[in-house]
Design a protein around this motif. Structure first.
Motif, mmCIF file in Angstrom:
data_model
loop_
_atom_site.group_PDB
_atom_site.id
_atom_site.type_symbol
_atom_site.label_atom_id
_atom_site.label_comp_id
_atom_site.label_asym_id
_atom_site.label_seq_id
_atom_site.Cartn_x
_atom_site.Cartn_y
_atom_site.Cartn_z
ATOM 1 N N ARG A 127 7.379 -5.975 10.814
ATOM 2 C CA ARG A 127 8.359 -4.869 10.820
ATOM 3 C C ARG A 127 8.003 -3.846 11.904
ATOM 4 N NH1 ARG A 127 10.751 -4.031 5.765
ATOM 5 N NH2 ARG A 127 11.915 -2.382 6.827
ATOM 6 N N ILE A 128 9.035 -3.202 12.457
ATOM 7 C CA ILE A 128 8.805 -2.134 13.436
ATOM 8 C C ILE A 128 8.315 -0.909 12.662
ATOM 9 C CG2 ILE A 128 9.917 -0.611 15.131
ATOM 10 C CD1 ILE A 128 9.670 -3.502 16.089
ATOM 11 N N ALA A 129 7.150 -0.385 13.066
ATOM 12 C CA ALA A 129 6.490 0.663 12.271
ATOM 13 C C ALA A 129 7.421 1.851 12.000
ATOM 14 C CB ALA A 129 5.215 1.120 12.963
ATOM 15 N N GLY A 130 8.139 2.294 13.052
ATOM 16 C CA GLY A 130 8.974 3.489 12.924
ATOM 17 C C GLY A 130 10.165 3.319 11.996
ATOM 18 N N SER A 131 10.486 2.066 11.636
ATOM 19 C CA SER A 131 11.647 1.830 10.773
ATOM 20 C C SER A 131 11.266 1.886 9.291
ATOM 21 C CB SER A 131 12.265 0.461 11.087
ATOM 22 O OG SER A 131 11.404 -0.558 10.602
ATOM 23 N N LEU A 132 9.981 1.990 8.998
ATOM 24 C CA LEU A 132 9.537 1.942 7.594
ATOM 25 C C LEU A 132 9.581 3.329 6.962
ATOM 26 C CD1 LEU A 132 6.478 -0.400 8.204
ATOM 27 C CD2 LEU A 132 8.575 -0.987 6.958
ATOM 28 N N PRO A 133 9.709 3.400 5.618
ATOM 29 C CA PRO A 133 9.658 4.700 4.949
ATOM 30 C C PRO A 133 8.345 5.422 5.289
ATOM 31 C CG PRO A 133 10.229 2.956 3.395
ATOM 32 C CD PRO A 133 9.864 2.288 4.684
ATOM 33 N N PHE A 134 8.379 6.755 5.299
ATOM 34 C CA PHE A 134 7.233 7.527 5.773
ATOM 35 C C PHE A 134 5.959 7.222 4.975
ATOM 36 C CE2 PHE A 134 4.641 11.371 6.411
ATOM 37 C CZ PHE A 134 4.557 11.329 7.799
ATOM 38 N N GLY A 135 6.121 7.056 3.655
ATOM 39 C CA GLY A 135 4.947 6.755 2.810
ATOM 40 C C GLY A 135 4.265 5.471 3.243
ATOM 41 N N ILE A 136 5.065 4.461 3.614
ATOM 42 C CA ILE A 136 4.495 3.182 4.077
ATOM 43 C C ILE A 136 3.838 3.379 5.445
ATOM 44 C CG2 ILE A 136 4.988 0.764 4.653
ATOM 45 C CD1 ILE A 136 5.487 1.339 1.741
#
Ligand code: ATP
Ligand code: MG
Length: 279
Positions: free
Chosen positions: A154-163
């Motif tokens: 997954r692209i890091a910036g697309s993940l929820p902030f907590g993840i």
């Protein structure tokens, strides 16, 4: 809570003093961290918490004092040597490459932590395929071990902030450091995800047999994970010991909230961990 076996400390800070111009950010601080414990460093904004971490990891040069890690003096060593001795860290501001995948973030973390000063610019071109493959393998294994492998591509910036914050911690753990320094892992994490973060930190600490030095404003997280806590105020130690006792100490509540607030409000706010500005 983990039972902390009294042994010679893994990290021993003695008489640490840091000045920025006329400001004494850390004042003759003594701190000992035992292998295997989760040690929390708390205190109001500007108390000097990040400065302690920067002194350990080598980003700033203290005026006075010693810092020994596993018996070795750190202050004469450059930052990358300290990392290669087994000290990992996260930063107060999330430092993920947001357009890269999670896996690539863990790959770059290995390179930046172990880069060798003057050669760091050219080494990437010299690295053998075998080294790349083993770094990739290590990144993947770490994600599996930490239960984060479903995010690998997954692209890091697309993940929820907590993840994203969890991936930030995973970057610091990829080289399996003996000591990991975490600067406000709960900052910006929604309140309902803080318990999960606590559970994961505990699990990871055991799984990787690492020692954690944790800066945190969120007192729920501190109470849930820390074996011991030290309160800093204006660069000096105000209190130290078992979290429940230390965090109900009136001097600590006053330092956090000032003496103007009513006692009830102070205790409520301290319990919520809302008496600060998150970094
Ligand atoms: N590079 C620097 N140059 C000058 N002053 C600095 C520098 N870094 C920190 N300070 C000052 O040193 C003091 C301690 O800062 P530090 O960042 O360690 O606090 P902190 O406890 O981490 O605070 P916070 O909870 O807001 O992150 C503050 O007064 C800060 O302004
Ligand atoms: Mg800070």
């Amino acid at each position: 809570m983990t039972e902390v076996v009294q042994a010679s400390p893994l990290l021993e800070i003695h008489n640490l003093t840091v000045r920025f111009g006329g400001l004494v950010a850390i004042n003759a601080l003594d701190l000992q961290i035992v292998e295997g414990e989760i040690f929390a460093l708390v205190g109001p904004n500007g108390a000097g918490k990040t400065t302690v971490l920067n002194s350990i990891s080598g980003l700033i040069k203290p005026a006075v004092g010693t810092i020994q890690f596993a018996g070795q003096e750190l202050l004469s060593l450059p930052a990358h040597r300290r990392a290669s001795l087994g000290i990992g860290r996260t930063f107060q501001q999330l430092q993920l490459f947001s357009s890269m995948t999670v896996l690539d973030n863990l790959l770059t973390a290995q390179h930046t932590q172990l880069q060798t000063g003057i050669l760091s610019g050219v080494l990437p071109f010299w690295r053998s395929k075998r080294e790349d493959a083993s770094a990739r393998q290590r990144a993947l294994e770490t994600l599996v071990q930490l239960g984060l492998d479903s995010y690998a591509q997954r692209i890091a910036g697309s993940l929820p902030f907590g993840i994203q914050k969890l991936i930030g911690v995973a970057r610091a753990l990829v080289l399996h450091p003996r000591l990991v320094l975490l600067d406000e892992p709960a900052a910006g994490v929604p309140p309902q995800e803080v318990q999960e973060l606590a559970t994961r930190l505990r699990f990871w600490q055991k799984e990787l047999s690492t020692t954690l030095l944790l800066i945190e404003h969120n007192m729920r997280l501190v109470q849930a994970v820390a074996d011991r806590v030290c309160v800093l105020d204006y660069g000096s130690k105000l209190a130290e010991g078992e979290p429940r006792t230390v965090l109900s100490n009136p001097a600590v509540l006053t330092a956090y909230l000032g003496s103007g607030a009513s006692k009830k409000t102070q205790q409520e706010q301290a319990a919520e961990g809302i008496s600060h500005v998150e970094g």
